[in-house]
Design a protein around this motif. Structure first.
Motif, PDB file in Angstrom:
ATOM      1  N   LEU A 120       3.055  73.580  97.570  1.00  0.00           N
ATOM      2  CA  LEU A 120       2.832  73.554  96.123  1.00  0.00           C
ATOM      3  C   LEU A 120       1.948  74.711  95.681  1.00  0.00           C
ATOM      4  CD1 LEU A 120       2.330  69.726  95.551  1.00  0.00           C
ATOM      5  CD2 LEU A 120       4.359  71.099  95.029  1.00  0.00           C
ATOM      6  N   GLY A 145       4.542  76.101  93.481  1.00  0.00           N
ATOM      7  CA  GLY A 145       4.472  75.198  92.344  1.00  0.00           C
ATOM      8  C   GLY A 145       4.786  75.868  91.021  1.00  0.00           C
ATOM      9  N   LEU A 164       8.476  76.026  90.321  1.00  0.00           N
ATOM     10  CA  LEU A 164       9.176  74.744  90.394  1.00  0.00           C
ATOM     11  C   LEU A 164       8.616  73.737  89.395  1.00  0.00           C
ATOM     12  CD1 LEU A 164       9.409  74.444  94.291  1.00  0.00           C
ATOM     13  CD2 LEU A 164      11.318  74.844  92.722  1.00  0.00           C
ATOM     14  N   ARG A 165       8.030  74.227  88.293  1.00  0.00           N
ATOM     15  CA  ARG A 165       7.364  73.322  87.362  1.00  0.00           C
ATOM     16  C   ARG A 165       8.295  72.247  86.821  1.00  0.00           C
ATOM     17  NH1 ARG A 165       2.695  72.433  88.530  1.00  0.00           N
ATOM     18  NH2 ARG A 165       3.127  70.783  87.046  1.00  0.00           N
ATOM     19  N   ASP A 166       9.577  72.546  86.671  1.00  0.00           N
ATOM     20  CA  ASP A 166      10.517  71.568  86.121  1.00  0.00           C
ATOM     21  C   ASP A 166      11.265  70.794  87.200  1.00  0.00           C
ATOM     22  OD1 ASP A 166       9.885  72.378  83.516  1.00  0.00           O
ATOM     23  OD2 ASP A 166      11.370  73.996  83.578  1.00  0.00           O
ATOM     24  N   PHE A 176      11.125  66.125  92.675  1.00  0.00           N
ATOM     25  CA  PHE A 176      10.836  66.041  94.105  1.00  0.00           C
ATOM     26  C   PHE A 176      11.344  64.712  94.654  1.00  0.00           C
ATOM     27  CE2 PHE A 176       8.291  69.579  93.081  1.00  0.00           C
ATOM     28  CZ  PHE A 176       7.869  70.199  94.254  1.00  0.00           C
ATOM     29  N   ASP A 181       7.784  59.162  88.761  1.00  0.00           N
ATOM     30  CA  ASP A 181       8.502  59.547  87.548  1.00  0.00           C
ATOM     31  C   ASP A 181       9.426  58.435  87.051  1.00  0.00           C
ATOM     32  OD1 ASP A 181       9.300  61.908  85.724  1.00  0.00           O
ATOM     33  OD2 ASP A 181      11.209  61.105  86.425  1.00  0.00           O
ATOM     34  N   ALA A 224       2.370  65.960  94.897  1.00  0.00           N
ATOM     35  CA  ALA A 224       3.353  66.368  93.886  1.00  0.00           C
ATOM     36  C   ALA A 224       3.121  65.633  92.574  1.00  0.00           C
ATOM     37  CB  ALA A 224       4.770  66.119  94.401  1.00  0.00           C
ATOM     38  N   GLN A 271      -0.054  66.690  90.740  1.00  0.00           N
ATOM     39  CA  GLN A 271       0.034  67.995  90.089  1.00  0.00           C
ATOM     40  C   GLN A 271       1.062  68.021  88.962  1.00  0.00           C
ATOM     41  OE1 GLN A 271       0.057  71.422  92.737  1.00  0.00           O
ATOM     42  NE2 GLN A 271      -1.072  70.301  94.306  1.00  0.00           N
ATOM     43  N   PHE A 289       4.351  66.948  88.903  1.00  0.00           N
ATOM     44  CA  PHE A 289       5.774  67.117  89.170  1.00  0.00           C
ATOM     45  C   PHE A 289       6.498  65.775  89.079  1.00  0.00           C
ATOM     46  CE2 PHE A 289       3.814  70.721  91.326  1.00  0.00           C
ATOM     47  CZ  PHE A 289       4.621  71.768  90.904  1.00  0.00           C
ATOM     48  N   ARG A 290       7.728  65.828  88.603  1.00  0.00           N
ATOM     49  CA  ARG A 290       8.572  64.630  88.602  1.00  0.00           C
ATOM     50  C   ARG A 290       8.885  64.276  90.055  1.00  0.00           C
ATOM     51  NH1 ARG A 290      13.700  65.299  86.288  1.00  0.00           N
ATOM     52  NH2 ARG A 290      13.620  67.527  86.728  1.00  0.00           N
ATOM     53  N   THR A 291       8.523  63.075  90.455  1.00  0.00           N
ATOM     54  CA  THR A 291       8.573  62.737  91.876  1.00  0.00           C
ATOM     55  C   THR A 291       9.076  61.321  92.076  1.00  0.00           C
ATOM     56  OG1 THR A 291       6.629  64.155  92.229  1.00  0.00           O
ATOM     57  CG2 THR A 291       7.220  62.649  94.010  1.00  0.00           C
TER      58      THR A 291
END
Length: 400
Positions: free
Chosen positions: A274, A278, A281-283, A286, A312, A346, A349, A351-353
């Motif tokens: 990340l 990171g 890959l902001r959008d 994961f 998410d 993830a 920070q 991120f959609r995970t």
């Protein structure tokens, strides 16, 4: 509906038996990473590895943290023993400082903002990364999906004994509560002068001593497990999906395949990934595969043992819809309130995970961090189900 079973069996055999135990930062972990890299290079147009340094264990950092709190607790007991002769305010102030310091550092370590790991001997590890561009759309027109699994395996320890592992979270949270009680008692004695309150610190001192003894036993006596479920199962699913999508790439969605190292000693590989990627890959979404080879297939809705982070909602809803359309899979939601996976850094920070796992009837990970985590105890059908769910989610995200 794709069947990944044959691919999964092949990768499981190599990782869990031919290579076997794969401790973080060890030569065996390096062999596993090399195997993953070779498999990805055979099917993907862009593959590379990234080296980083990692501590060989997380136990030593936690021993320092527990030790600070223990010294504080013993200072309180000493204040109580000296109560007839002194107010104990000096010892209480020391306990207050030590206890607050222990709690602050613990929270940083447990939420992946590690503070102490760099103090200890460092070992080489690496992440392996492969990228599959979409078949039709230009890169950047759709959000990527990152499919990730860690290659290393953990040491066994008495706290993971299958007969008592259901108490693991209580043991850990009891240690956290014991640490928190030390500065509270220190402040109470410092404010009131009632040093006799220090006798209460016998309880957290005993709890911390037991926790420290278990950590020392794990590092001194424990050996690395074969890691068939944790986490050859996740790596096998990720590789099977890479091979499948290389033959049938998504039209719009770029796919990243990331095999992380050193997950078992503080999620070090994912943190390094990340840090490096990171920003690009902001959008991204994961998908984390961890312990998916035994029990009932699940998708996690929360992550974290001290603080619970919601994963998410969009990915959870998508997984739920697909699982409902395939009741024969038996996929259900679950909370991960045990030790953190690579999903934690993830989601923290932003991120959609979503994370995938498999649990037994008690909601626990079978053979977790125990010598019985062997290939013969892994159910390929469960891994295949998780891979099918992930494939269906990606197809849906790609436009159906």
């Amino acid at each position: 509906m794709p069947d990944f079973s044959g691919r999964i069996r092949r990768h499981l055999q190599v990782l869990a038996e031919d290579i076997g135990p794969r401790g973080s930062g060890t030569e065996a972990e390096a062999r596993a990473a090399a195997y993953v890299e070779a498999q990805l290079r055979a099917v993907l147009p862009r593959v590379w590895s990234e080296d980083f340094k990692t501590p060989g264990a997380y136990a030593w950092a936690y021993l320092v943290i527990y030790g600070l709190a223990l010294v504080g607790a013993l200072a309180l007991v000493a204040a109580a023993a000296a109560a007839p002769f002194a107010s104990g305010r000096g010892l209480a102030a020391a306990a207050l400082v030590l206890g607050v310091g222990a709690v602050v550092v613990l929270l940083r370590e447990n939420t992946t903002a590690g503070t102490l790991g760099g103090w200890f001997r460092q070992y080489p590890s690496r992440n392996v990364i492969g990228v599959l561009p979409p078949a039709e759309a230009e890169p950047g027109t759709a959000a990527p999906v990152v499919l990730s699994a860690h290659v290393d395996s953990a040491k066994w320890g008495l706290m993971f004994d299958p007969k008592g592992v259901h108490r693991f979270r209580a043991l850990f949270l009891g240690g956290v509560a014991s640490m928190a009680l030390v500065p509270v008692l220190g402040l109470a004695i410092w404010l009131t002068g009632r040093a006799v309150l220090g006798w209460i610190a016998v309880v957290p001192a005993a709890w911390l001593l037991v926790s420290m003894a278990l950590l020392v036993h794990r590092e001194v006596v424990g050996t690395y497990t074969p890691g068939a479920n944790d986490n050859a199962s996740g790596v096998a699913a990720m590789l099977a999906l890479a091979e499948y999508f290389a033959e049938r790439p998504p039209r719009r969605v770029p796919l990243w395949f990331v095999a992380t190292g050193a997950e078992e000693v503080g999620l070090v590989g994912m943190l390094d990934f990340l840090r490096r990627h990171g920003h690009e890959l902001r959008d991204a979404a994961f998908f984390i595969f961890d312990n998916i080879g035994s029990g009932h297939p699940k998708y996690a809705v929360t992550e974290g043992m001290i603080r619970s982070y919601r994963l998410d909602s969009g990915l959870i809803d998508l997984a739920a819809r697909i699982a409902a359309a395939h009741p024969e899979w038996g996929v259900r939601p679950a909370r991960n309130d045990l030790m953190s996976t690579d999903a934690l850094p993830a989601v923290r920070q932003g991120f959609r995970t979503i994370a995938f796992r498999a649990e037994d009837d008690r909601g626990l990970l079978p053979n977790w961090h125990w010598p019985t985590d062997t290939l013969d105890r892994v159910d390929v059908d469960v891994i295949n189900t998780v891979a099918r769910l992930a494939e269906a989610m990606i197809r849906e995200m790609d436009g159906g």
